[in-house]
Design a protein around this motif. Structure first.
Motif, PDB file in Angstrom:
ATOM      1  N   THR A 155     110.101 118.694  30.869  1.00  0.00           N
ATOM      2  CA  THR A 155     110.437 118.182  32.205  1.00  0.00           C
ATOM      3  C   THR A 155     110.016 119.229  33.243  1.00  0.00           C
ATOM      4  O   THR A 155     109.660 120.353  32.882  1.00  0.00           O
ATOM      5  N   GLY A 166     113.076 114.847  35.194  1.00  0.00           N
ATOM      6  CA  GLY A 166     112.449 114.409  33.951  1.00  0.00           C
ATOM      7  C   GLY A 166     113.370 113.582  33.075  1.00  0.00           C
ATOM      8  O   GLY A 166     113.032 112.458  32.670  1.00  0.00           O
ATOM      9  N   LEU A 167     114.536 114.108  32.751  1.00  0.00           N
ATOM     10  CA  LEU A 167     115.485 113.342  31.937  1.00  0.00           C
ATOM     11  C   LEU A 167     116.101 112.221  32.769  1.00  0.00           C
ATOM     12  O   LEU A 167     116.342 111.125  32.259  1.00  0.00           O
ATOM     13  N   ARG A 212     119.191 113.803  45.588  1.00  0.00           N
ATOM     14  CA  ARG A 212     119.312 114.372  46.941  1.00  0.00           C
ATOM     15  C   ARG A 212     118.387 113.628  47.891  1.00  0.00           C
ATOM     16  O   ARG A 212     118.740 113.369  49.031  1.00  0.00           O
ATOM     17  N   TYR A 245     122.615 130.661  33.335  1.00  0.00           N
ATOM     18  CA  TYR A 245     122.439 129.241  32.996  1.00  0.00           C
ATOM     19  C   TYR A 245     123.300 128.901  31.778  1.00  0.00           C
ATOM     20  O   TYR A 245     123.987 127.873  31.758  1.00  0.00           O
ATOM     21  N   ALA A 251     113.191 120.519  26.677  1.00  0.00           N
ATOM     22  CA  ALA A 251     112.549 119.213  26.824  1.00  0.00           C
ATOM     23  C   ALA A 251     111.448 119.349  27.869  1.00  0.00           C
ATOM     24  O   ALA A 251     111.529 120.194  28.770  1.00  0.00           O
ATOM     25  N   ASN A 261     123.775 114.183  34.953  1.00  0.00           N
ATOM     26  CA  ASN A 261     122.524 114.774  34.469  1.00  0.00           C
ATOM     27  C   ASN A 261     121.973 115.866  35.380  1.00  0.00           C
ATOM     28  O   ASN A 261     121.283 116.775  34.930  1.00  0.00           O
ATOM     29  N   ASP A 310     124.123 114.509  46.565  1.00  0.00           N
ATOM     30  CA  ASP A 310     123.993 115.942  46.271  1.00  0.00           C
ATOM     31  C   ASP A 310     125.287 116.350  45.579  1.00  0.00           C
ATOM     32  O   ASP A 310     126.358 116.296  46.185  1.00  0.00           O
TER      33      ASP A 310
HETATM   34  N1  LIG Z   1     114.510 120.410  30.311  1.00  0.00           N
HETATM   35  C1  LIG Z   1     115.193 121.105  29.420  1.00  0.00           C
HETATM   36  O1  LIG Z   1     114.617 121.819  28.590  1.00  0.00           O
HETATM   37  C2  LIG Z   1     116.702 121.013  29.375  1.00  0.00           C
HETATM   38  C3  LIG Z   1     117.346 121.538  28.254  1.00  0.00           C
HETATM   39  C4  LIG Z   1     118.734 121.447  28.185  1.00  0.00           C
HETATM   40  C5  LIG Z   1     119.426 120.851  29.201  1.00  0.00           C
HETATM   41  N2  LIG Z   1     118.781 120.374  30.289  1.00  0.00           N
HETATM   42  C6  LIG Z   1     119.572 119.768  31.345  1.00  0.00           C
HETATM   43  O2  LIG Z   1     119.127 118.453  31.540  1.00  0.00           O
HETATM   44  C7  LIG Z   1     119.436 118.037  32.868  1.00  0.00           C
HETATM   45  C8  LIG Z   1     118.209 117.399  33.501  1.00  0.00           C
HETATM   46  O3  LIG Z   1     117.223 118.405  33.645  1.00  0.00           O
HETATM   47  P1  LIG Z   1     115.662 118.110  33.566  1.00  0.00           P
HETATM   48  O4  LIG Z   1     115.149 118.841  32.419  1.00  0.00           O
HETATM   49  O5  LIG Z   1     115.409 116.663  33.690  1.00  0.00           O
HETATM   50  O6  LIG Z   1     115.183 118.907  34.855  1.00  0.00           O
HETATM   51  P2  LIG Z   1     114.503 118.417  36.206  1.00  0.00           P
HETATM   52  O7  LIG Z   1     113.362 117.528  35.917  1.00  0.00           O
HETATM   53  O8  LIG Z   1     114.302 119.642  36.997  1.00  0.00           O
HETATM   54  O9  LIG Z   1     115.636 117.499  36.854  1.00  0.00           O
HETATM   55  C9  LIG Z   1     116.809 118.041  37.379  1.00  0.00           C
HETATM   56  C10 LIG Z   1     117.250 117.128  38.492  1.00  0.00           C
HETATM   57  O10 LIG Z   1     118.508 117.614  38.975  1.00  0.00           O
HETATM   58  C11 LIG Z   1     118.477 117.436  40.372  1.00  0.00           C
HETATM   59  N3  LIG Z   1     119.386 118.303  41.093  1.00  0.00           N
HETATM   60  C12 LIG Z   1     119.383 119.652  41.190  1.00  0.00           C
HETATM   61  N4  LIG Z   1     120.344 120.056  42.028  1.00  0.00           N
HETATM   62  C13 LIG Z   1     120.965 118.940  42.470  1.00  0.00           C
HETATM   63  C14 LIG Z   1     122.027 118.686  43.351  1.00  0.00           C
HETATM   64  N5  LIG Z   1     122.658 119.689  44.000  1.00  0.00           N
HETATM   65  N6  LIG Z   1     122.421 117.408  43.573  1.00  0.00           N
HETATM   66  C15 LIG Z   1     121.771 116.392  42.964  1.00  0.00           C
HETATM   67  N7  LIG Z   1     120.741 116.567  42.130  1.00  0.00           N
HETATM   68  C16 LIG Z   1     120.349 117.824  41.898  1.00  0.00           C
HETATM   69  C17 LIG Z   1     117.059 117.720  40.796  1.00  0.00           C
HETATM   70  O11 LIG Z   1     116.876 117.075  42.019  1.00  0.00           O
HETATM   71  P3  LIG Z   1     115.681 117.366  43.019  1.00  0.00           P
HETATM   72  O12 LIG Z   1     114.626 116.428  42.530  1.00  0.00           O
HETATM   73  O13 LIG Z   1     116.244 117.009  44.359  1.00  0.00           O
HETATM   74  O14 LIG Z   1     115.335 118.809  42.885  1.00  0.00           O
HETATM   75  C18 LIG Z   1     116.274 117.109  39.658  1.00  0.00           C
HETATM   76  O15 LIG Z   1     115.896 115.790  39.936  1.00  0.00           O
HETATM   77  C19 LIG Z   1     119.934 119.285  33.598  1.00  0.00           C
HETATM   78  O16 LIG Z   1     121.344 119.275  33.635  1.00  0.00           O
HETATM   79  C20 LIG Z   1     119.430 120.412  32.708  1.00  0.00           C
HETATM   80  O17 LIG Z   1     120.208 121.578  32.847  1.00  0.00           O
HETATM   81  C21 LIG Z   1     117.421 120.427  30.399  1.00  0.00           C
END
Ligand SMILES: NC(=O)c1ccc[n+]([C@@H]2O[C@H](COP(=O)([O-])OP(=O)(O)OC[C@H]3O[C@@H](n4cnc5c(N)ncnc54)[C@H](OP(=O)(O)O)[C@@H]3O)[C@@H](O)[C@H]2O)c1
Length: 240
Positions: free
Chosen positions: A175, A17-18, A39, A140, A173, A78, A55
Motif C-alpha cells: 500500500t 490501500g487497505l 479526510r 508505530y 502489505a 482502518n 478525520d
Molecule cells: N501496509 C502495511 O504494511 C500495514 C501493515 C500493518 C498494518 N497496517 C495498517 O493498516 C491500516 C491501513 O493502512 P494502509 O497500509 O492501507 O496505508 P495507507 O494506504 O497509507 O492508508 C492509510 C489511510 O489512513 C488515512 N489516515 C491517516 N490519518 C488519518 C486521519 N487523521 N483521519 C482519517 N484518515 C487518516 C490516510 O488518509 P489520507 O489519504 O488522507 O492520508 C490513508 O488513506 C493502517 O491502520 C496501518 O497502520 C498497514
C-alpha cells in the motif's frame, strides 16, 4: 454470528490501500451500503458508496460522522499512519502525534459508533499489525500494541450488548504506507478477504499471514526468542 449480509459498513481511511479494498470487497460479502470516510472524501461513482468526511483525530469530525451514519452496522477502524518517530530520545512530538492517529483516533471512532453498533448488534474491526506484538517499529509498534490492548477492552465491554469486536494483524502489505519498504508484501486484496472472512467466522483475532501467526505464537517464549539480538549482547562498560 457476526454477518456482513445486508450490512451498512463504515470504513475509515477509505482512500488508502487497505481502505479501498475494504470499501470495494464489502459488497462481495453482502453489504448494501458503505460509508467511505476520509479526510478528503472522493467520488466513488457508485451509488451504494457514500463518501463522508472523517478525520479520526478531530472529535467534532468523529461526532459529525457518527450522527450522519447512525445506520452503520459494521465499523472498520482502518485509518492509520507511520511517521518514523521514536519513543527513544527527548523529542516525543512525533510519537505523540502518531498516538493521536493510531490510538486515540480509532478509540474515539469506536466510542462514537458504539450506540449504533449496540443498536444493530454490529461489528467493530480494529486494524492492528504484527508490530502490535513486535517492537521493531518503535513508536508505530507502541501505537498498535496500545490499540490491540484497547481492542481487548472494547471486546469485553461490548460483547454483552451483542457487538462483535475483532482485531486484524498483518505484516507488510503493498500500500502507499510501505512504498519505501523493500521486502515481500501482502496483496491488500488478500488481507481484506481474510478480514471479512474472519468476521463472518466470528473470529476475535484475524491473523492475515504466517509472520503474524509466528510472532503471536512466540509471545509465550523467552523474550530473547522474539529479539535474538539481545542474546548475543555484551554489556558496554560504564562511561562508554
Ligand atoms: N501496509 C502495511 O504494511 C500495514 C501493515 C500493518 C498494518 N497496517 C495498517 O493498516 C491500516 C491501513 O493502512 P494502509 O497500509 O492501507 O496505508 P495507507 O494506504 O497509507 O492508508 C492509510 C489511510 O489512513 C488515512 N489516515 C491517516 N490519518 C488519518 C486521519 N487523521 N483521519 C482519517 N484518515 C487518516 C490516510 O488518509 P489520507 O489519504 O488522507 O492520508 C490513508 O488513506 C493502517 O491502520 C496501518 O497502520 C498497514
Amino acid at each position: 454470528m457476526p454477518t456482513l449480509t445486508n450490512a451498512v459498513v463504515l470504513v475509515t481511511g477509505a482512500n488508502g490501500g487497505l481502505g479501498t479494498e475494504f470499501v470495494r470487497q464489502a459488497f462481495q460479502y453482502g453489504a448494501t451500503k458503505v460509508y467511505a470516510t476520509a479526510r478528503n472524501p472522493r467520488d466513488w461513482e457508485d451509488e451504494r458508496i457514500v463518501p463522508l468526511a472523517l478525520d479520526v483525530t478531530d472529535s467534532a469530525s468523529v461526532a459529525h460522522a457518527a450522527a450522519v451514519a447512525s445506520d452503520v452496522t459494521v465499523v472498520i477502524n482502518n485509518a492509520g499512519a507511520a511517521n518514523g518517530s521514536s519513543l527513544v530520545g527527548t523529542d516525543l512530538v512525533g510519537a505523540r502525534a502518531l498516538f493521536e492517529t493510531n490510538f486515540w483516533g480509532p478509540l474515539m471512532v469506536a466510542n462514537a459508533f458504539a450506540p449504533a453498533l449496540k443498536a444493530h448488534r454490529g461489528v467493530l474491526l480494529n486494524v492492528h499489525s504484527v508490530l502490535s506484538w513486535l517492537a521493531l517499529g518503535d513508536s508505530y509498534s507502541a501505537t498498535k500494541a496500545a490499540l490491540w490492548s484497547a481492542t481487548n477492552t472494547q471486546r469485553l465491554a461490548l460483547a454483552p450488548a451483542g457487538v462483535h469486536v475483532a482485531g486484524l494483524h498483518l505484516g507488510y502489505a503493498d500500500t502507499p504506507m510501505t512504498v519505501g519498504v523493500d521486502a515481500p508484501k501482502l496483496d491488500p486484496a488478500d488481507v481484506v478477504r481474510d478480514a471479512y472472512r474472519g468476521i463472518e467466522a466470528g473470529e476475535y483475532e484475524i491473523l492475515a499471514d504466517d509472520l503474524s501467526r509466528q510472532v503471536k505464537a512466540g509471545l509465550a517464549a523467552p523474550i530473547t526468542a522474539l529479539y535474538p539480538q539481545l542474546a548475543d549482547l555484551q554489556p558496554v562498560p560504564a562511561g562508554e
